[in-house]
Structure formats: structure tokens, C-alpha cells
Motif scaffolding. Structure first.
Motif, PDB file in Angstrom:
ATOM      1  N   PRO A  75     -10.017  -3.752   2.102  1.00 26.23           N
ATOM      2  CA  PRO A  75     -10.104  -4.029   3.885  1.00 26.23           C
ATOM      3  C   PRO A  75      -8.625  -4.238   4.719  1.00 26.23           C
ATOM      4  N   GLY A  76      -8.731  -3.948   6.283  1.00 30.58           N
ATOM      5  CA  GLY A  76      -7.609  -4.126   6.522  1.00 30.58           C
ATOM      6  C   GLY A  76      -7.655  -5.063   7.283  1.00 30.58           C
ATOM      7  N   THR A  77      -6.358  -5.979   7.379  1.00 34.71           N
ATOM      8  CA  THR A  77      -6.508  -7.619   7.826  1.00 34.71           C
ATOM      9  C   THR A  77      -6.116  -7.884   9.423  1.00 34.71           C
ATOM     10  N   GLY A  78      -5.671  -8.518   9.630  1.00 40.09           N
ATOM     11  CA  GLY A  78      -5.129  -9.504  10.910  1.00 40.09           C
ATOM     12  C   GLY A  78      -6.385  -8.727  12.249  1.00 40.09           C
ATOM     13  N   ASP A 107      -6.750   1.010  15.219  1.00 38.46           N
ATOM     14  CA  ASP A 107      -7.447   1.780  15.196  1.00 38.46           C
ATOM     15  C   ASP A 107      -8.297   0.549  13.472  1.00 38.46           C
ATOM     16  N   LEU A 108      -9.726   1.043  14.026  1.00 40.52           N
ATOM     17  CA  LEU A 108      -9.896   0.399  12.415  1.00 40.52           C
ATOM     18  C   LEU A 108     -10.428   0.731  11.654  1.00 40.52           C
ATOM     19  N   ARG A 109     -10.247   1.949  11.054  1.00 38.18           N
ATOM     20  CA  ARG A 109     -10.584   3.598  10.569  1.00 38.18           C
ATOM     21  C   ARG A 109      -9.749   3.321   9.159  1.00 38.18           C
ATOM     22  N   PRO A 110     -10.601   3.456   8.240  1.00 31.83           N
ATOM     23  CA  PRO A 110      -9.468   3.443   7.017  1.00 31.83           C
ATOM     24  C   PRO A 110      -8.425   4.613   6.950  1.00 31.83           C
ATOM     25  N   LEU A 111      -6.672   4.795   6.821  1.00 29.02           N
ATOM     26  CA  LEU A 111      -6.777   5.472   6.137  1.00 29.02           C
ATOM     27  C   LEU A 111      -6.846   5.882   4.842  1.00 29.02           C
ATOM     28  N   LEU A 112      -7.010   6.773   4.324  1.00 31.78           N
ATOM     29  CA  LEU A 112      -6.666   7.666   2.831  1.00 31.78           C
ATOM     30  C   LEU A 112      -5.304   8.301   2.265  1.00 31.78           C
ATOM     31  N   CYS A 153       3.795   3.821  -5.246  1.00 25.93           N
ATOM     32  CA  CYS A 153       4.438   4.390  -3.789  1.00 25.93           C
ATOM     33  C   CYS A 153       3.098   3.158  -3.260  1.00 25.93           C
ATOM     34  N   MET A 154       1.695   3.896  -3.490  1.00 28.67           N
ATOM     35  CA  MET A 154       0.670   2.905  -3.074  1.00 28.67           C
ATOM     36  C   MET A 154       0.245   1.626  -2.595  1.00 28.67           C
ATOM     37  N   VAL A 169      -7.350   0.868   4.516  1.00 27.40           N
ATOM     38  CA  VAL A 169      -7.036   1.780   3.281  1.00 27.40           C
ATOM     39  C   VAL A 169      -8.150   2.048   2.424  1.00 27.40           C
ATOM     40  N   ARG A 170      -8.444   3.080   2.386  1.00 29.03           N
ATOM     41  CA  ARG A 170      -9.072   3.740   1.011  1.00 29.03           C
ATOM     42  C   ARG A 170      -8.366   4.254   0.184  1.00 29.03           C
ATOM     43  N   ILE A 171      -8.736   4.132  -1.082  1.00 28.92           N
ATOM     44  CA  ILE A 171      -7.883   5.251  -2.219  1.00 28.92           C
ATOM     45  C   ILE A 171      -8.534   5.736  -2.922  1.00 28.92           C
ATOM     46  N   ILE A 172      -8.118   6.721  -3.697  1.00 25.08           N
ATOM     47  CA  ILE A 172      -8.523   7.761  -4.145  1.00 25.08           C
ATOM     48  C   ILE A 172      -8.019   8.484  -5.471  1.00 25.08           C
ATOM     49  N   ILE A 173      -8.137   8.019  -6.217  1.00 27.94           N
ATOM     50  CA  ILE A 173      -6.924   8.374  -7.936  1.00 27.94           C
ATOM     51  C   ILE A 173      -8.224   8.929  -8.849  1.00 27.94           C
ATOM     52  N   VAL A 174      -7.921  10.751  -8.856  1.00 27.87           N
ATOM     53  CA  VAL A 174      -8.680  11.371  -9.183  1.00 27.87           C
ATOM     54  C   VAL A 174      -8.013  12.031 -10.902  1.00 27.87           C
ATOM     55  N   ALA A 175      -9.035  11.997 -11.655  1.00 29.16           N
ATOM     56  CA  ALA A 175      -8.363  12.559 -13.049  1.00 29.16           C
ATOM     57  C   ALA A 175      -8.169  14.132 -13.635  1.00 29.16           C
ATOM     58  N   ASP A 176      -8.452  14.592 -12.530  1.00 32.58           N
ATOM     59  CA  ASP A 176      -8.390  16.642 -12.344  1.00 32.58           C
ATOM     60  C   ASP A 176      -7.538  17.349 -11.673  1.00 32.58           C
TER      61      ASP A 176
END
Length: 410
Positions: A75-78, A107-112, A153-154, A169-176
Motif C-alpha cells: 500500500p501507499g504511505t503518506g 496518484d493513488l493507483r498502484p504502479l505495477l 531492485c524491486m 506498488v503491485r508486484i508480479i513475479i511469475v515462474a514461467d
């Protein structure tokens, strides 16, 4: 929660944490994670999940036959702490726009942030062709460049900002990813819902430029069934699958040439097989093609034409199968605007950043093709992806971490 972190403070925090960054990178690289190695995938995602939870992330694990995918919400802060309604998974994909709110508003939307945990290297590579090695600023090892350093880095950028103000921030880490993302595309589409933009952490261009736009990549199999017969005694009773396949490949060449009159289309006949003996009319033959597209229009035109191939010879059967598909991502204004934002973050650290299209494909092909503002190549500089020379230049990893932290704190 403290106010916006200055670039000088970010630099100091990253420099003070270099030893931990290095040790975490070493831990990830020493954990070998080939695609479709489920137990290894569980191990690395357990490790990553714990690390991201420690920086405030909520971690969702999605286990498939290819491995374990991670979807992480931080989640965003501040002034970024109130999530906009459209940012929740399940909401429509955001319209293309630069990563910014209205003037004077956060901007309250997450960065992916997009990454993957699998590598092309089989088990035993560390003891063989690509051992872990450090030579001054150069760090070598399987997956160090593609792309375990990008995952570090992330993580580290969020850790630097853990007690400071930052956007969601939204993070996706895929395995394939290394095998075409066959099990993770649905999760990727869910991750895109309501985001302001997306950053991929694959390797950059050799000069450090970001990748803004990627060629589409599609693998197609053309399989022909004919009828076997003795090549001397009963040749007319046979239907040569090989001859039919050759004629079909000539047709493919014409389809590609016609499309290339408008925009370049690449077609490589990667494998071809068929037949049994010189004195037997071949009953089976097939070829695998690798196609590359700059834009969606040429991609649709060629792939549709391939699906409508018909036999030249009566009685022959022609089957066309798409084996993998990453759509063309032709960069637009929204992608350029996001690249400009990253460039400003780089300028705050004294680093000049540019962006241009890339020939290779990856997970950001899907993202960019859907109109989400996207850049890729945020990983550190280095080289040798998929080769025994794989390496990163360690100081550029610290540099990328600082840039990301500045971007998230704006």
C-alpha cells in the motif's frame, strides 16, 4: 510517516545497504530455479514472499504446474495511503495515461512492477558452465542478469522507502517467463487491473537504455499428414507430406513478404522434420516457425492467413498450431510519458536515461499491447543473457535501486 525522501537520502540509504543487497542477490542466484521445477519454485517464492512481507507487502501465492507465481500488494504511505476504488483487483484496466494524478494531487493507483523467478539454466549449472563468481564490479552466475538482480531492485527500493512516503506498488513475479508464460497470463491480466503504469525488470539495452516497445513473438507449428507408399512401385498411391510441407512453406514466405511491404515481419524456419526412408513416400512432416512482429496489424494479418492454409494436394491434411504467443507492443505516447518520468528520476541521481524499442519479447509484450503505460529494461547493466557469459555490473544495480526509489517517492 515522513515526507518525500530526497534523492541524497535515497542514495545514502542504498549505499549503506550494499552488503545486504549483495548477499541477497547471492542467495537468489545460488538457488537454482529452472522453469517447471516446482519444488525449487516453492523455495524461491517462500524466500521472496518473506522478504516482501517484511517491507509491508501482502503476498498471494498461485501454484501451477509450471511453478509458483507471486502477486504482492504494497500500500501507499503518506499522501498516497488512500487507495482509489479502481486500483483494486477486479476493476477495469486503467486507460492509457502518464503515471500522475491531477495537478497537485497524488496518484493513488498502484504502479505495477514485473519480474520472473525462473531461469533458462538446468540444475547443476553452478557446478558447471556458469559458477557464481565475483571479479571486481562484475558478478556472474545463472540468472544473475536475467533476472534475479531485477527482483532485488524491486525489493530494495521498497525497503529504502519503508519508513518514508511512497506510492502504492503491485508486484508480479511469475515462474514461467522463460518458457512463454503459459500458466501466468491470466494472473498478469488480473495484476494489470487499475494500475497507473507498469515497469519490467528485464535487462536493459547494452547502453542502459530502457526498452519501450517490443516485437511480438509467436511460435507456430505446421504439421502435414499425407499417405505412405512405396516410392518406386506405388508412388501415385502416396501423398508426400514433405512435398506438401515445402509448398506450404513457400506460401508462408509469400504471406510474410506481403505483410512486410507495410512493416517488417521476421520469419525463421527453426525446425523441420518428416519422413522415414528415401524409398517411402513420407506420411508425416512438420516445421516450427518463429515469427516476429512490430505491430498488431501485421501480426493479425499473418497469423490469420496461417490459420487458413489449405492443402495443395488432394488428400493431404494441414494443421496449424500456435505454440506460444506474445503480442506485439508498439510503443505509444503513454509509454513515452512513463519513460520520461523514469528519466527524470534518473536525472535526480545524475544518470541519463533514454528508451527505445527492443527486438526480444517478454511479459511486458502483453502489458504494453493492452494500452497500459509500460517500460521495460529496468534491470542493471550487464550481458550474456542465456549464455555462459551471463553477468551484471554491480554498481549499476545500486543505481537502478536508487532510481526506482526516487520514482516511487515522487
Amino acid at each position: 510517516m515522513n515526507a518525500v525522501t530526497t534523492s541524497n537520502e535515497i542514495h545514502e540509504r542504498v549505499q549503506n545497504g550494499r552488503e545486504q543487497v549483495f548477499e541477497r542477490l547471492r542467495e537468489l542466484v545460488l538457488l537454482e530455479t529452472p522453469s517447471f521445477a516446482l519444488e525449487a519454485s516453492r523455495q524461491i517464492t517462500d524466500l521472496l514472499g518473506a522478504w516482501f512481507e517484511a517491507v509491508g507487502g501482502t503476498v498471494e501465492r498461485v501454484e501451477t504446474e509450471a511453478g509458483v507465481h507471486l502477486l504482492i500488494e504494497v500500500p501507499g504511505t503518506g499522501r498516497f495511503d488512500a487507495q482509489a476504488a479502481e486500483s483494486a483487483p477486479g476493476a477495469p484496466v486503467a486507460a492509457a495515461s502518464a503515471v500522475s494524478g491531477a495537478p497537485g494531487e497524488a496518484d493513488l493507483r498502484p504502479l505495477l512492477l514485473i519480474g520472473h523467478s525462473d531461469t533458462v539454466w538446468p540444475f547443476g549449472t553452478l557446478q558447471g558452465d556458469v559458477p557464481w563468481a565475483v571479479d571486481g564490479d562484475v558478478v556472474r552466475g545463472p540468472g544473475v542478469y536475467d533476472m534475479k538482480s531485477g527482483v532485488i531492485c524491486m525489493l530494495t527500493a521498497l525497503e529504502v522507502l519503508r519508513d518514508r512516503e511512497h506510492r502504492p506498488v503491485r508486484i508480479i513475479i511469475v515462474a514461467d517467463e522463460e518458457v512463454g508464460s503459459p500458466t501466468s497470463q491470466q494472473l498478469m491480466r488480473r495484476a494489470l487491473q487499475g494500475v497507473a503504469g507498469a515497469i519490467g525488470f528485464e535487462s536493459p539495452h547494452p547502453d542502459g537504455a530502457l526498452k519501450v516497445g517490443r516485437r511480438g513473438s509467436t511460435r507456430v507449428r505446421i504439421a502435414v499428414t499425407g499417405r505412405a507408399a512405396h516410392a518406386a512401385l506405388d508412388p501415385k498411391k502416396g501423398i508426400s507430406a514433405i512435398d506438401e510441407l515445402v509448398d506450404q512453406l513457400v506460401r508462408v514466405r509469400g504471406i510474410v513478404a506481403a505483410a512486410s511491404e507495410h512493416t517488417e515481419v521476421l520469419c525463421n524456419s527453426g525446425t523441420i522434420s518428416g519422413g522415414t526412408r528415401a524409398n517411402v513416400v513420407a506420411a508425416q512432416a512438420e516445421a516450427e516457425l518463429g515469427l516476429r512482429f512490430i505491430d498488431g496489424e501485421s501480426e493479425r494479418t499473418v497469423l490469420d492467413a496461417l490459420q487458413h492454409l489449405t492443402p495443395v494436394r488432394e488428400g493431404a491434411v494441414v494443421d496449424v498450431e500456435v505454440l506460444s504467443h506474445r503480442p506485439a507492443w508498439l510503443a505509444g505516447d503513454a509509454d513515452a510519458a512513463l519513460c520520461d518520468r523514469v528519466a527524470r528520476a534518473g536525472a535526480a541521481m545524475g544518470v541519463e536515461i533514454s528508451g527505445r524499442p527492443a527486438a526480444g519479447a517478454g511479459d511486458t509484450n502483453l502489458v504494453g499491447s493492452l494500452g497500459v503505460p509500460t517500460v521495460d529494461g529496468f534491470g542493471p547493466l550487464g550481458g550474456g543473457a542465456h549464455a555462459v557469459s551471463e553477468h551484471i555490473v554491480l554498481p549499476t544495480l545500486y543505481q537502478r535501486i536508487e532510481m526506482l526509489a526516487v520514482l516511487l517517492s515522487e
